[in-house]
Design a protein around this motif. Structure first.
Motif, PDB file in Angstrom:
ATOM      1  N   ARG A   1     -10.943   1.095  -4.777  1.00  0.00           N
ATOM      2  CA  ARG A   1      -9.554   1.052  -5.085  1.00  0.00           C
ATOM      3  C   ARG A   1      -8.931   2.225  -4.723  1.00  0.00           C
ATOM      4  NH1 ARG A   1      -8.369  -4.315  -7.091  1.00  0.00           N
ATOM      5  NH2 ARG A   1      -6.201  -3.313  -7.646  1.00  0.00           N
ATOM      6  N   GLU A   2      -9.141   3.058  -5.874  1.00  0.00           N
ATOM      7  CA  GLU A   2      -8.876   3.778  -6.653  1.00  0.00           C
ATOM      8  C   GLU A   2      -8.996   5.399  -6.130  1.00  0.00           C
ATOM      9  OE1 GLU A   2      -8.894   1.824 -11.100  1.00  0.00           O
ATOM     10  OE2 GLU A   2     -10.132   4.097 -10.675  1.00  0.00           O
ATOM     11  N   TRP A   3      -9.742   5.513  -5.222  1.00  0.00           N
ATOM     12  CA  TRP A   3     -10.174   6.560  -4.361  1.00  0.00           C
ATOM     13  C   TRP A   3      -9.485   6.025  -3.236  1.00  0.00           C
ATOM     14  CZ3 TRP A   3     -12.535  10.532  -6.168  1.00  0.00           C
ATOM     15  CH2 TRP A   3     -13.449  10.738  -7.206  1.00  0.00           C
ATOM     16  N   LEU A   4      -9.448   5.117  -2.456  1.00  0.00           N
ATOM     17  CA  LEU A   4      -8.546   5.387  -1.822  1.00  0.00           C
ATOM     18  C   LEU A   4      -6.999   5.218  -2.247  1.00  0.00           C
ATOM     19  CD1 LEU A   4      -9.942   1.871   0.143  1.00  0.00           C
ATOM     20  CD2 LEU A   4     -10.383   3.622   0.841  1.00  0.00           C
ATOM     21  N   TYR A   5      -6.763   4.953  -2.794  1.00  0.00           N
ATOM     22  CA  TYR A   5      -5.536   4.889  -3.114  1.00  0.00           C
ATOM     23  C   TYR A   5      -5.002   6.265  -2.831  1.00  0.00           C
ATOM     24  CZ  TYR A   5      -2.755   0.671  -3.458  1.00  0.00           C
ATOM     25  OH  TYR A   5      -1.736  -0.548  -3.189  1.00  0.00           O
TER      26      TYR A   5
ATOM     27  N   TRP B   1       8.777  14.081  -2.897  1.00  0.00           N
ATOM     28  CA  TRP B   1       7.899  13.010  -2.795  1.00  0.00           C
ATOM     29  C   TRP B   1       6.226  13.761  -2.464  1.00  0.00           C
ATOM     30  CZ3 TRP B   1       9.057   8.554  -3.999  1.00  0.00           C
ATOM     31  CH2 TRP B   1      10.583   7.722  -3.481  1.00  0.00           C
ATOM     32  N   THR B   2       6.915  15.156  -2.147  1.00  0.00           N
ATOM     33  CA  THR B   2       5.111  15.496  -1.977  1.00  0.00           C
ATOM     34  C   THR B   2       4.516  15.962  -3.517  1.00  0.00           C
ATOM     35  OG1 THR B   2       6.008  16.297   0.131  1.00  0.00           O
ATOM     36  CG2 THR B   2       4.242  17.704  -0.337  1.00  0.00           C
ATOM     37  N   GLY B   3       5.446  16.396  -4.046  1.00  0.00           N
ATOM     38  CA  GLY B   3       4.971  16.624  -5.292  1.00  0.00           C
ATOM     39  C   GLY B   3       4.469  15.336  -6.464  1.00  0.00           C
ATOM     40  N   LEU B   4       5.169  15.205  -6.208  1.00  0.00           N
ATOM     41  CA  LEU B   4       4.582  13.387  -6.790  1.00  0.00           C
ATOM     42  C   LEU B   4       3.376  12.677  -6.885  1.00  0.00           C
ATOM     43  CD1 LEU B   4       6.191  11.436  -8.569  1.00  0.00           C
ATOM     44  CD2 LEU B   4       7.899  10.305  -7.288  1.00  0.00           C
ATOM     45  N   PHE B   5       3.569  12.741  -4.923  1.00  0.00           N
ATOM     46  CA  PHE B   5       2.582  11.943  -4.623  1.00  0.00           C
ATOM     47  C   PHE B   5       1.249  13.062  -4.663  1.00  0.00           C
ATOM     48  CE2 PHE B   5       3.781   8.392  -2.040  1.00  0.00           C
ATOM     49  CZ  PHE B   5       4.544   8.070  -2.572  1.00  0.00           C
ATOM     50  N   THR B   6       0.755  14.028  -4.526  1.00  0.00           N
ATOM     51  CA  THR B   6       0.559  14.929  -5.247  1.00  0.00           C
ATOM     52  C   THR B   6      -0.033  14.307  -6.442  1.00  0.00           C
ATOM     53  OG1 THR B   6       1.060  15.998  -3.998  1.00  0.00           O
ATOM     54  CG2 THR B   6      -0.512  17.342  -5.411  1.00  0.00           C
ATOM     55  N   LEU B   7       0.626  14.514  -7.269  1.00  0.00           N
ATOM     56  CA  LEU B   7       0.259  13.811  -8.923  1.00  0.00           C
ATOM     57  C   LEU B   7      -0.158  12.641  -9.317  1.00  0.00           C
ATOM     58  CD1 LEU B   7       3.089  15.270 -10.628  1.00  0.00           C
ATOM     59  CD2 LEU B   7       1.037  16.212 -10.543  1.00  0.00           C
ATOM     60  N   PHE B   8       0.388  11.808  -8.153  1.00  0.00           N
ATOM     61  CA  PHE B   8      -0.578  10.121  -8.362  1.00  0.00           C
ATOM     62  C   PHE B   8      -1.687  10.626  -7.670  1.00  0.00           C
ATOM     63  CE2 PHE B   8       4.023   8.183  -7.452  1.00  0.00           C
ATOM     64  CZ  PHE B   8       3.672   7.834  -8.962  1.00  0.00           C
ATOM     65  N   ALA B   9      -2.502  10.896  -6.827  1.00  0.00           N
ATOM     66  CA  ALA B   9      -3.314  11.681  -6.120  1.00  0.00           C
ATOM     67  C   ALA B   9      -3.927  11.903  -7.474  1.00  0.00           C
ATOM     68  CB  ALA B   9      -3.622  12.761  -4.806  1.00  0.00           C
ATOM     69  N   ILE B  10      -4.115  13.055  -7.337  1.00  0.00           N
ATOM     70  CA  ILE B  10      -4.957  13.794  -8.936  1.00  0.00           C
ATOM     71  C   ILE B  10      -5.099  12.812 -10.100  1.00  0.00           C
ATOM     72  CG2 ILE B  10      -4.855  15.704 -10.682  1.00  0.00           C
ATOM     73  CD1 ILE B  10      -3.049  16.631  -8.809  1.00  0.00           C
ATOM     74  N   GLY B  11      -4.129  11.661 -10.282  1.00  0.00           N
ATOM     75  CA  GLY B  11      -4.105  10.750 -11.773  1.00  0.00           C
ATOM     76  C   GLY B  11      -5.027   9.428 -11.630  1.00  0.00           C
ATOM     77  N   VAL B  12      -4.634   9.177 -10.187  1.00  0.00           N
ATOM     78  CA  VAL B  12      -5.295   8.183  -9.612  1.00  0.00           C
ATOM     79  C   VAL B  12      -7.479   8.617  -9.440  1.00  0.00           C
ATOM     80  CG1 VAL B  12      -4.938   7.849  -7.271  1.00  0.00           C
ATOM     81  CG2 VAL B  12      -5.315   5.870  -8.348  1.00  0.00           C
ATOM     82  N   TRP B  13      -7.539   9.537  -8.989  1.00  0.00           N
ATOM     83  CA  TRP B  13      -8.578  10.392  -8.851  1.00  0.00           C
ATOM     84  C   TRP B  13      -9.393  10.236  -9.559  1.00  0.00           C
ATOM     85  CZ3 TRP B  13      -7.325  13.815  -4.069  1.00  0.00           C
ATOM     86  CH2 TRP B  13      -7.586  12.647  -2.993  1.00  0.00           C
TER      87      TRP B  13
END
Length: 171
Positions: free
Chosen positions: A45-49, A137-149
């Motif tokens: 699920r984390e990979w997908l998110y 949002w672009t920067g925030l979601f990029t950080l979320f992606a890195i964190g969740v990965w």
């Protein structure tokens, strides 16, 4: 898009709290032999998110590409359902974790509700992945992606380690 991004931000924050408070601090799932499948489901699920966060942060997915986003969401729903069954099979969840999972599921439903019209709209456009930006949002979601990965790598490693250490166990 603002409502979708706001709900996804809420999902990211609450999901991180659930992982830290319930999975790590309270339950110690990465070191619990019976949690190897649960760890694997969390990692998937984390990979997908991470894919979803990065995909929405940087691109508009047009034509048949829009259905890729729908497939990611469907995959997340199926993995969550499997995870719920696995959790009930292997451990007793605290009231706090049950409520967090309920709220996260409601948030995922809201994400799906907001994504469906977007996917339908994008699917009618010519096939393309159009790079775009959505302000902060672009920067925030990029950080979320890195964190969740990063967490996906950790949970994947925990699942593999638990499997190797406890191959003969039936849990």
């Amino acid at each position: 898009m603002t409502a979708l991004f706001a709900i996804l931000t809420f999902q990211a924050i609450l999901g991180a709290l659930d992982m830290l408070l319930n999975h790590e601090w309270r339950e110690h799932l990465p070191s619990r032999p019976g949690a190897r499948l649960e760890q694997a489901l969390h990692a998937a699920r984390e990979w997908l998110y991470g894919m979803l966060f990065l995909a929405l942060a940087w691109a508009q997915w047009q034509g048949s590409w829009a259905w890729l986003l729908a497939a990611v969401l469907l995959g997340e729903i199926l993995l969550t359902a499997w995870d719920f069954v696995e959790e009930d099979r292997t451990r007793v969840l605290s009231p706090n974790e049950r409520v967090m999972h309920l709220v996260l599921s409601m948030g995922a439903g809201a994400v799906c509700t907001l994504m469906l019209p977007l996917v339908l709209q994008w699917s009618r456009l010519p096939d393309a992945v159009v790079l775009t930006r959505h302000g902060y949002w672009t920067g925030l979601f990029t950080l979320f992606a890195i964190g969740v990965w990063v967490w996906a790598v950790r949970d994947t490693w925990a699942a593999i380690t638990l499997y190797r250490l406890h191959k003969g166990a039936r849990t």
